[in-house]
Design a protein around this motif. Structure first.
Motif, short mmCIF file in Angstrom:
data_model
loop_
_atom_site.label_atom_id
_atom_site.label_comp_id
_atom_site.label_asym_id
_atom_site.label_seq_id
_atom_site.Cartn_x
_atom_site.Cartn_y
_atom_site.Cartn_z
N GLN A 377 31.97 42.06 57.06
CA GLN A 377 32.19 42.66 55.75
C GLN A 377 32.62 41.54 54.81
OE1 GLN A 377 31.67 45.89 54.89
NE2 GLN A 377 30.92 46.19 56.99
N SER A 381 34.35 41.72 47.42
CA SER A 381 33.39 42.80 47.18
C SER A 381 32.79 42.70 45.78
CB SER A 381 34.09 44.16 47.32
OG SER A 381 35.01 44.34 46.25
N ASP A 384 35.43 43.45 43.28
CA ASP A 384 36.29 42.27 43.05
C ASP A 384 35.67 41.34 42.02
OD1 ASP A 384 38.20 43.04 44.94
OD2 ASP A 384 37.16 42.02 46.57
N LYS A 401 27.44 37.51 45.27
CA LYS A 401 27.64 38.05 46.63
C LYS A 401 26.75 37.32 47.64
CE LYS A 401 27.96 42.50 47.41
NZ LYS A 401 27.65 43.95 47.35
N ARG A 417 39.51 35.58 52.57
CA ARG A 417 39.48 36.07 51.19
C ARG A 417 39.87 34.99 50.17
NH1 ARG A 417 39.17 40.56 48.11
NH2 ARG A 417 40.51 40.68 46.28
#
Length: 439
Positions: A377, A381, A384, A401, A417
């Motif tokens: 994942q 995102s 975000d 992305k 992250r």
């Protein structure tokens, strides 16, 4: 009865009554104080007692119309009932009558056929298979499950009646096919299917794999027999029907992608991609489920060359991460398929491939423990990205992305992250975006 003599576990008991089977079953159910299920249209009744399934039917004889496998049923004698059985090994009976309790009733020498490991019909096989063509597949299924041979006369009758398989519903055909695939050595059944001509009618894409073409003295392996070997190989390590189907379909597109390159030889470029595209059509044709089972098989076909390529070269972390990303939780199944795909008779090559696969598996384990790519994942995102730059959903979000995913798979940034946010800011600036919100 057959399974008792073969010492195979079975929880099904069939009881034939000379007279009204349903009335007898009602008396038994009452005595045992259990519920009875009655099927008046079929003249049968069944009950469950402890862990047994018991079915009752009155002795009957059957006759057939040419265009249907559904019989016209009449009351009959025990001999009539045993005559209507598909094979001699299934016509065995033991008397439950007090005057002859325990006596074996074997009018067609079924015990001898069990000893000889032979599939034979009680009456003329041409008549047996013409009446109910599904019995041709059942004969092959029993041969495959029990590792028996089909009687030569019966085999010739299957060949002469093969065309009549077309009156059988696809669901019933596929049910028998799946039972063959789930046997310990399915190649037994598939060779019978091929030799009798049945496979050409029920699964022509598989028969297209058969044969070797030679140009300039160079030939390729027979992909039909290779596929059967891969199938038998994988059956040694898994009982999963769908992984076995993946073995059947892994090279299914080789006939369509076969090319001869002068000076080089035969190639099958892109057969994994085309095979993956063929999978949904084949599943639909065979009335197999078009759900996650099909998607699993499709994925296995699509990816089956990837571990082999890794095993033949220097294994980079990037290539391993990409394989983990694409295979997800099915990586172990994929490795099983790839190991089964080693069919060379050259012992040196077999040893080399297996050693290389061990290295690949260790690399998969190491990279997964470190980078956590399986069922990945994204650490950042789409939401975000929109909040970070104050933008709406659009192509910029998709571009960033993709860049994050590629950077992680290539090992340019860790799968974390904080690092991904920093990378997002850099990539956003490159396409003219400004940060409006802190993470």
């Amino acid at each position: 009865m057959r399974d008792i003599f073969l010492d195979r576990p079975s929880k099904d008991i069939d009881i034939v009554i000379i007279g009204n089977g349903i009335l007898f079953a009602e008396s038994v159910a009452k005595k045992l104080k259990v519920k009875l299920s009655v099927f008046k249209n079929f003249g049968t009744a069944s009950l469950k007692y402890q862990d047994l399934e018991v079915e009752f039917v009155g002795a009957r004889k059957e006759s057939y119309r040419l265009d249907s496998r559904k019989p016209i049923v009449e009351n009959g004698t025990l001999e009539d009932d045993q005559k209507r059985r598909d094979f001699t090994i299934n016509a065995l009976a033991i008397s439950l009558h007090p005057d002859s309790f325990g006596q074996l009733l074997d009018p067609f020498n079924g015990i001898e056929d069990l000893e000889q490991k032979l599939i034979r019909t009680p009456v003329n096989p041409v008549e047996t298979f013409s009446d109910d063509p599904l019995r041709m597949l059942r004969a092959i299924r029993f041969a495959s499950q029990l590792n028996f041979k089909i009687d030569e006369i019966a085999l010739a009758a299957i060949v002469s009646n093969a065309e009549r398989i077309r009156i059988i519903s696809q669901e019933r055909i596929t049910d028998e096919l799946n039972k063959i695939i789930l046997s310990d050595k399915p190649s037994i059944g598939f060779i019978y299917l091929f030799d009798t001509g049945l496979l050409h009618k029920i699964f022509p894409q598989m028969t297209a794999l058969y044969g070797v073409e030679i140009i300039d003295g160079k030939g390729h392996k027979d992909n039909f027999y290779h596929t059967l070997q891969v199938l038998d190989n994988i059956c040694k390590t898994t009982g999963d029907l769908w992984l076995r189907w993946a073995a059947i379909l892994h090279d299914i597109a080789k006939p369509a992608t076969k090319r001869f390159e002068p000076g080089h030889g035969w190639t099958f470029h892109g057969h994994e991609d085309k095979g993956a595209r063929m999978a949904p059509k084949i599943f639909a044709q065979l009335k197999l489920p078009l759900n996650d089972k099909m998607k699993f098989v499709q994925k296995m076909v699509q990816l089956h060359l990837r571990p082999i390529v890794l095993a033949q070269s220097v294994v980079t972390d990037s290539a391993v991460r990409r394989l983990l990303f694409d295979a997800g939780d099915d990586i172990e199944s994929l490795m099983q398929l790839c190991k089964a795909d080693i069919t060379t008779k050259n012992e040196y090559k077999v040893k080399k491939y297996r050693e290389n696969f061990e290295l690949v598996q260790q690399k998969l384990k190491d990279v997964e423990e470190r980078d956590n790519i399986r069922n990945w994942q994204p650490p950042v995102s789409g939401i975000d990205i929109m909040q970070l730059f104050g933008i709406k959903e659009g192509k910029e979000v998709g571009i960033i992305k993709n860049q994050i995913r590629e950077a992680i798979l290539e090992g340019d940034i860790p799968n974390e992250r904080e690092a991904a946010i920093e990378y997002t800011v850099i990539k956003g600036k490159e396409i003219g975006l400004k940060v409006v919100a802190k993470d």
